[in-house]
Design an enzyme around this catalytic site. Structure first.
Site, PDB file in Angstrom:
ATOM      1  N   ASP A 405       0.860  -1.184   0.000  1.00 45.70           N
ATOM      2  CA  ASP A 405       0.000   0.000   0.000  1.00 45.70           C
ATOM      3  C   ASP A 405       0.897   1.234   0.000  1.00 45.70           C
ATOM      4  O   ASP A 405       2.112   1.133   0.173  1.00 45.70           O
ATOM      5  CB  ASP A 405      -0.876  -0.057   1.269  1.00 45.70           C
ATOM      6  CG  ASP A 405      -2.068   0.881   1.207  1.00 45.70           C
ATOM      7  OD1 ASP A 405      -2.344   1.441   0.134  1.00 45.70           O
ATOM      8  OD2 ASP A 405      -2.733   1.038   2.251  1.00 45.70           O
ATOM      9  N   GLU A 408       2.544   4.822  -4.184  1.00 50.41           N
ATOM     10  CA  GLU A 408       2.475   5.685  -5.386  1.00 50.41           C
ATOM     11  C   GLU A 408       3.812   6.388  -5.713  1.00 50.41           C
ATOM     12  O   GLU A 408       4.025   6.650  -6.901  1.00 50.41           O
ATOM     13  CB  GLU A 408       1.365   6.730  -5.227  1.00 50.41           C
ATOM     14  CG  GLU A 408      -0.016   6.155  -5.316  1.00 50.41           C
ATOM     15  CD  GLU A 408      -0.385   5.247  -4.126  1.00 50.41           C
ATOM     16  OE1 GLU A 408      -1.112   4.268  -4.348  1.00 50.41           O
ATOM     17  OE2 GLU A 408       0.079   5.510  -3.000  1.00 50.41           O
ATOM     18  N   ASP A 483      -8.799   3.730  -2.466  1.00 48.04           N
ATOM     19  CA  ASP A 483      -9.683   4.165  -1.369  1.00 48.04           C
ATOM     20  C   ASP A 483     -10.978   4.761  -1.891  1.00 48.04           C
ATOM     21  O   ASP A 483     -11.121   5.985  -2.025  1.00 48.04           O
ATOM     22  CB  ASP A 483      -8.955   5.168  -0.487  1.00 48.04           C
ATOM     23  CG  ASP A 483      -7.779   4.540   0.243  1.00 48.04           C
ATOM     24  OD1 ASP A 483      -7.756   3.300   0.354  1.00 48.04           O
ATOM     25  OD2 ASP A 483      -6.888   5.276   0.690  1.00 48.04           O
TER      26      ASP A 483
END
Length: 799
Positions: A405, A408, A483
């Site tokens: 997670d 990015e 999300d």
């Protein structure tokens, strides 16, 4: 932000006239008198690469996206010169390059234009960073449609849209919000019933404009790097997607349990809470194969540690969960807490493995643990070190999957949500700034994680999931759409995102069922489960801020609907596993939007909601509250309503009535659908028969079923079972022919055959030309036959 004002911008530069060319084997280089070089490489008859440089030479040719084992080789290549242009011809297409300005056009062999340059390649110097902003514009015809580009939260057909690719942590993103978590700079054009694809392999921030700024122009551009793109000719969309998926790579088979239902929340802790949740699944008889631990399982959010207060003996807990059929999946983020006492931090510091700023110091950013440094996963030595860190989690403790997670990479409390652009990266020996490496950072983290989990899980198969990804990430990892929010609009978005990811090469994808942010109503949760069980990756996940999102957080009716649909997924596991096999073997997407399924039918070009799950099951979610039916489009052909077995002729929009515990599901006539008995987890039951639901169709239809040991690598040695069924329906008979391949002996010995939609009463049954006795009455009561699995032809004869 760069805007694409190509016509008006006075600083744009263009190639001038071509002054020379050379042809070497599969590559042709064209040189202009202002030092532009175009290198055209014919990889396959329908796959051509176009690479431009403005500096008179090419930089090192390196790509993280391209799978080195992709198919090469062409049948025919001819290069010729005429008065105004050069022509490159293969057995599928011909490409003409204008001598005056290097603009190019591609035709099929019947001289129909497939794609042509408008302004073509041009560029603008980047005064802020140096180098060029590279641009390409193509002429677009009226009626042309565009698809692909990964997880964009907008309608399936991208015509009229302008989109941005820059991996971004977009918590609670909205419809049409840009950019999102993933970067897949690949689109499919469909015009005049011909499909083609463009893969713009450039990891800088890129933009795509599909006739948004100018009505008949499609353009794409990047803030740096090369104009380097691959043209893929169809003419079927299936061919385009298969070629692109082959080019950027396919995963290995996941373990079958990874296709089961997964339960996740931020966060399940302490151990007693984890056990309570898993026990409740077994008590309510809702199948579940995986339980997830979010960041709170760690000691102060330090990766590769355990909070001993919450989880005093993780090895024992993971083992006890495993005994009950639950595989444990844990989260691992890229941010490594700056803490001199923390062994992972100390080792990375000693080995100089963290990303640095341009002027020397380590890149520092705030994430969950506080101030962190970040490994440079573009460095092979760092990836190797990172892979080794998984030994304790996987080998010693017995964790079965890892969830990456925040990759990015996400950084908190800074306006751009990520690293400063001057951060330096190794980029596998091609040093660069974060401007180039940003979009592939998450993929390289997932790659390193995959190699670590695979090494220590062996001889079992690894399971990895990532939030951020670039083209090619599918070789290492599954993904989810990030999300999202517990709203009806997000249910609509999830449906489109997973279809789009499927035709963008990344098939193993799902959404957070029920929505991550906020709290769904029971009705919304039920409708989301009904969609989510038809996504390749199936997981409920929530932020936990607004209460619980386990199925039992809602009323009895919702619990029953959840059980009913999760049961259906577990029954369909052999069908789903076969879809996955076809994806990894042939690059066929697991979910097929209607336009992919039948591009000849113009009615499909703007459909968003319906999709084909595998090859034979049509799914249409209910996307509005209080709906007990909906209008939907049924593609051409004959279909059966799954709930009523009523036959419907496709090629039209119809109203379908449903109940709260149903969504519109249709099965293609002629299909053979394999089913397992319901299990609470994969491998729970040994069973002696495989159910085959056979839907009658006049004419021929083929179905396949792939099985193996459900984990491990024996399938690579030929230990698999591949069944090909051909059904031939006539007015008064049905013939089912079975061809078997592979060395795997399935544990069952019989097929339980359900015959659906037979237009005649059975008079006799022959198995391999031998008439068998059967009880008409019991067949009419039970509606199934039991047949030995060794048969090769089943002949059902009507009265």
């Amino acid at each position: 932000m760069i805007t694409n004002t190509e016509l008006e911008y006075k600083g744009d530069l263009y190639p001038t006239k071509i002054v020379s060319f050379e042809h070497e084997v599969d590559s042709i280089c064209f040189h202009t008198d202002n030092s532009v070089i175009l290198k055209v490489t014919v990889l396959r008859d329908s796959l051509i690469r176009f690479r431009f440089t403005t500096k008179g030479y090419f930089s090192n040719d390196f790509s993280y996206a391209i799978d080195k084992s992709h198919s090469h080789g062409y049948n025919f290549l001819e290069v010729s010169e005429v008065a105004d242009y050069y022509q490159i011809k293969t057995s599928k297409v011909q490409c003409r390059i204008q001598k005056a300005d290097m603009r190019l056009s591609i035709f099929d062999l019947n001289e129909n234009v497939i794609l042509e340059d408008e302004l073509g390649f041009h560029w603008e110097e980047s005064y802020e960073y140096g180098g060029n902003i590279v641009k390409m514009s193509k002429a677009s015809k009226d009626g042309e449609c565009f698809y692909g580009l990964g997880d964009k939260a907008t309608q399936l057909n991208l015509k009229g849209k302008r989109l941005e690719n820059f991996a971004t942590d977009q918590y609670a993103f909205q419809k049409d919000q840009e950019p999102l978590y993933k970067v897949v700079p690949f689109y499919i054009g469909l015009q005049n019933k011909q499909s083609y694809g463009i893969f713009f392999d450039n990891t800088f921030r890129t933009y795509f404009d599909f006739c948004h700024e100018r009505r008949n122009v499609t353009s794409y551009w990047a803030e740096g790097g090369e104009m380097n793109y691959y043209f893929i000719y169809g003419p079927q969309m299936q061919d385009v997607v298969t070629t692109y998926t082959d080019l950027t790579g396919k995963p290995e088979l996941p373990p079958l349990w990874a296709l089961g239902y997964h339960q996740c929340k931020w966060s399940y802790y302490p151990e007693s809470n984890v056990k309570e949740v898993t026990a409740k699944f077994r008590e309510l008889k809702i199948p579940c194969d995986a339980i997830y631990l979010d960041i709170d399982y760690m000691e102060g959010f330090r990766c590769f540690t355990w909070n001993k207060e919450y989880f005093p003996d993780p090895k024992r807990m993971v083992s006890e969960l495993m005994e009950d059929g639950f595989k444990t999946v844990v989260i691992i983020d890229p941010g490594i807490k700056i803490d001199k006492e923390y062994s992972v931090y100390k080792e990375a510091l000693e080995k100089d493995y963290f990303c640095k700023r341009a002027d020397g110091p380590y890149m520092k950013g705030k994430v969950w643990p506080g101030e962190c440094n970040f490994p440079d996963y573009t460095n092979p030595a760092v990836r190797e070190w990172w892979a080794g860190l998984f030994k304790e989690l996987i080998s010693d403790i017995g964790v079965k999957g890892v969830w990456n997670d925040m990759n990015e990479p996400a950084v908190m409390e800074v306006p751009n949500k990520t690293f400063p652009m001057d951060v330096r990266h190794d980029y596998d020996g091609n040093p660069c700034s974060h401007r180039k490496a940003h979009n592939i950072y998450g993929t390289q983290m997932a790659r390193a994680t995959y190699h670590g989990v695979k090494r220590f899980a062996y001889p079992k198969r690894p399971f990895i999931i990532t939030r951020s990804a670039y083209s090619g990430a599918q070789r290492y990892t599954s993904s989810w759409t990030g999300d999202n929010v517990a709203t009806w609009e997000h249910l609509w978005i999830a449906n489109i995102q997973v279809q789009r990811m499927s035709i963008s090469g990344m098939g193993f994808t799902g959404s957070d069922i029920g929505g991550f942010a906020e709290q769904p109503s029971g009705e919304l949760y039920a409708r989301w489960i009904q969609l989510g069980v038809f996504h390749p990756f199936c997981r409920t996940h929530s932020s936990g801020d607004h209460g619980n999102q386990e199925p039992w957080a809602f009323d009895e009716e919702v619990i029953d609907i959840t059980r009913k649909f999760v049961n259906l997924r577990y029954q369909l596991l052999p069908y789903l596993y076969t879809m996955f096999w076809q994806y990894i073997e042939e690059g066929i997407p697991m979910l097929k939007p209607l336009v992919y399924y039948d591009q000849e039918d113009i009615q499909t070009h703007y459909r968003n909601d319906e999709f084909v799950f595998g090859n034979q099951i049509l799914v249409c979610p209910i996307l509005e509250p209080n709906a007990l039916g909906r209008r939907m489009y049924i593609p051409r052909g004959q279909w059966y309503n799954y709930w009523t077995n009523e036959e419907v002729k496709g090629g039209k929009e119809v109203w379908v009535d449903t109940k709260f515990d149903q969504i519109p599901l249709f099965v293609k006539a002629g299909s053979v659908i394999p089913k397992y008995p319901v299990q609470q987890y994969v491998g729970e039951l040994e069973f002696d028969e495989l159910t085959l639901e056979i839907y009658y169709k006049e004419g021929k239809e083929k179905s396949v079923v792939y099985e193996d040991a459900q984990d491990g690598y024996d399938y690579k040695k030929g230990r698999y079972s591949f069944l090909s069924f051909q059904t031939t329906g006539k007015e008064k008979e049905l013939i089912i022919q079975l061809h078997k391949e592979g060395k795997y002996d399935t544990p069952y010995s019989k097929y339980k055959i359900n015959l659906i939609g037979l237009p005649f009463k059975i008079n006799a049954i022959e198995v391999d030309n031998v008439k068998i006795s059967f009880d008409h009455q019991s067949f009419e009561d039970d509606n199934y036959l039991i047949v030995d699995k060794e048969f090769t032809e089943l002949h059902i004869i009507g009265e």
